[in-house]
Design an enzyme around this catalytic site. Sequence first.
Site, mmCIF file in Angstrom:
data_model
loop_
_atom_site.group_PDB
_atom_site.id
_atom_site.type_symbol
_atom_site.label_atom_id
_atom_site.label_comp_id
_atom_site.label_asym_id
_atom_site.label_seq_id
_atom_site.Cartn_x
_atom_site.Cartn_y
_atom_site.Cartn_z
ATOM 1 N N THR A 44 1.067 -1.679 0.097
ATOM 2 C CA THR A 44 -0.031 0.255 -0.276
ATOM 3 C C THR A 44 1.349 1.583 0.279
ATOM 4 O O THR A 44 0.621 1.840 -1.017
ATOM 5 C CB THR A 44 -1.215 -0.253 1.243
ATOM 6 O OG1 THR A 44 -1.976 -1.129 1.206
ATOM 7 C CG2 THR A 44 -1.857 1.450 1.157
ATOM 8 N N THR A 45 2.273 1.095 0.815
ATOM 9 C CA THR A 45 2.782 2.341 1.279
ATOM 10 C C THR A 45 3.596 2.602 -0.236
ATOM 11 O O THR A 45 4.132 4.563 -0.902
ATOM 12 C CB THR A 45 4.013 2.305 2.375
ATOM 13 O OG1 THR A 45 2.880 1.888 3.054
ATOM 14 C CG2 THR A 45 4.481 3.332 2.624
ATOM 15 N N TYR A 107 -13.415 -5.200 -2.166
ATOM 16 C CA TYR A 107 -14.235 -5.172 -2.440
ATOM 17 C C TYR A 107 -15.293 -5.888 -2.889
ATOM 18 O O TYR A 107 -16.555 -5.944 -2.013
ATOM 19 C CB TYR A 107 -14.176 -4.320 -3.603
ATOM 20 C CG TYR A 107 -15.489 -3.617 -4.760
ATOM 21 C CD1 TYR A 107 -15.669 -2.830 -4.335
ATOM 22 C CD2 TYR A 107 -16.135 -4.304 -5.671
ATOM 23 C CE1 TYR A 107 -16.791 -2.208 -4.540
ATOM 24 C CE2 TYR A 107 -17.569 -4.057 -6.149
ATOM 25 C CZ TYR A 107 -18.156 -3.112 -5.838
ATOM 26 O OH TYR A 107 -19.045 -2.353 -6.211
ATOM 27 N N TYR A 133 -1.744 -10.525 4.337
ATOM 28 C CA TYR A 133 -2.258 -9.537 4.578
ATOM 29 C C TYR A 133 -3.571 -8.970 5.085
ATOM 30 O O TYR A 133 -4.930 -8.926 3.674
ATOM 31 C CB TYR A 133 -2.209 -8.124 3.533
ATOM 32 C CG TYR A 133 -2.257 -6.652 3.813
ATOM 33 C CD1 TYR A 133 -2.238 -5.903 5.196
ATOM 34 C CD2 TYR A 133 -1.876 -5.888 3.174
ATOM 35 C CE1 TYR A 133 -1.975 -5.777 5.321
ATOM 36 C CE2 TYR A 133 -1.713 -4.483 2.684
ATOM 37 C CZ TYR A 133 -1.720 -3.927 4.057
ATOM 38 O OH TYR A 133 -1.994 -2.409 4.397
#
Length: 293
Positions: A44-45, A107, A133
């Site tokens: 993500t980062t 989602y 994760y």
Amino acid sequence: MEFRGAFTALSTPFKDGEIDEATYRDFIEWQIEQGIDGLVPCGTTGEAATMSHQEQGQTIKICVEQAKGRVPVIAGAGSNSTKEAIELTKMAKEAGADAALQITPYYNKPTPGGLVEHFKAIAKEASMPFVIYNVPGRTGLNCLPEHLKMIVDAVPEAVAVKEATGNMTQAAQVIEQCGRNFNLMSGDDFTVLPLLAVGGCGVISVISNIMPAAMSGMVKAFFEKDLDKAIDLSLKMAPVNRAMFMETNPIPVKTSLAMMGLFKDAQFRLPIVPLQEENKPKLEAVLKNAGVL
């Protein structure tokens, strides 16, 4: 495989909209010099959500090449599409990554049975160690300890979890369900120390982009039973942790890297935009107080 210590969820530098390879290599080298225990490209980062598959493969390859086996590399390779996750995991494996970070499908909100089948399908096509994760704040799905146990029992490749709920009751139950030898890693910089206390082995960290020595030092101190030092380092990082989330990650951390001169500037890809002007002096003040600037 044991993932012990502090692993940095690497920020990705961009130049003219493309990956800045030279800066990325220098940044990885600095991380290793500072004593980081492992590297995680394309999380993500690292803004993997706005990278093409080709760019993800390139970024992982650069990281593995630069690490030169000195520290393990856990490559972000997940997707909410099982087919895409298989393709990305194959690339991570071919690049020589030590493990793949596999996000629970976002989602779609699969059932526990769907989660098991998703990871089984990836393992069948690209077998390598998986770090599951769990970040319900981004995915809309919380992989509960009993569901994680189902995955671990069905998929031998699932050897670790990045637990990013910040819920210590849930973290403790992961060890209860999956056993003392299972790799429980924090994905929440605010709660690393308590997670270690319930049986964790380390962290995949945002703040270690800018404070790798402090985060790796805290984890090391805990395992060396120097709790006073671990608490001191945790308290030192606390205000910086808060600053890293004054806006959506990775906006503050990448801005910090630019302020430190480790990145030439803080370039983002839409829909991520630069840090708001009114927050820049606040961020700078926190970094100066912590001795980062």
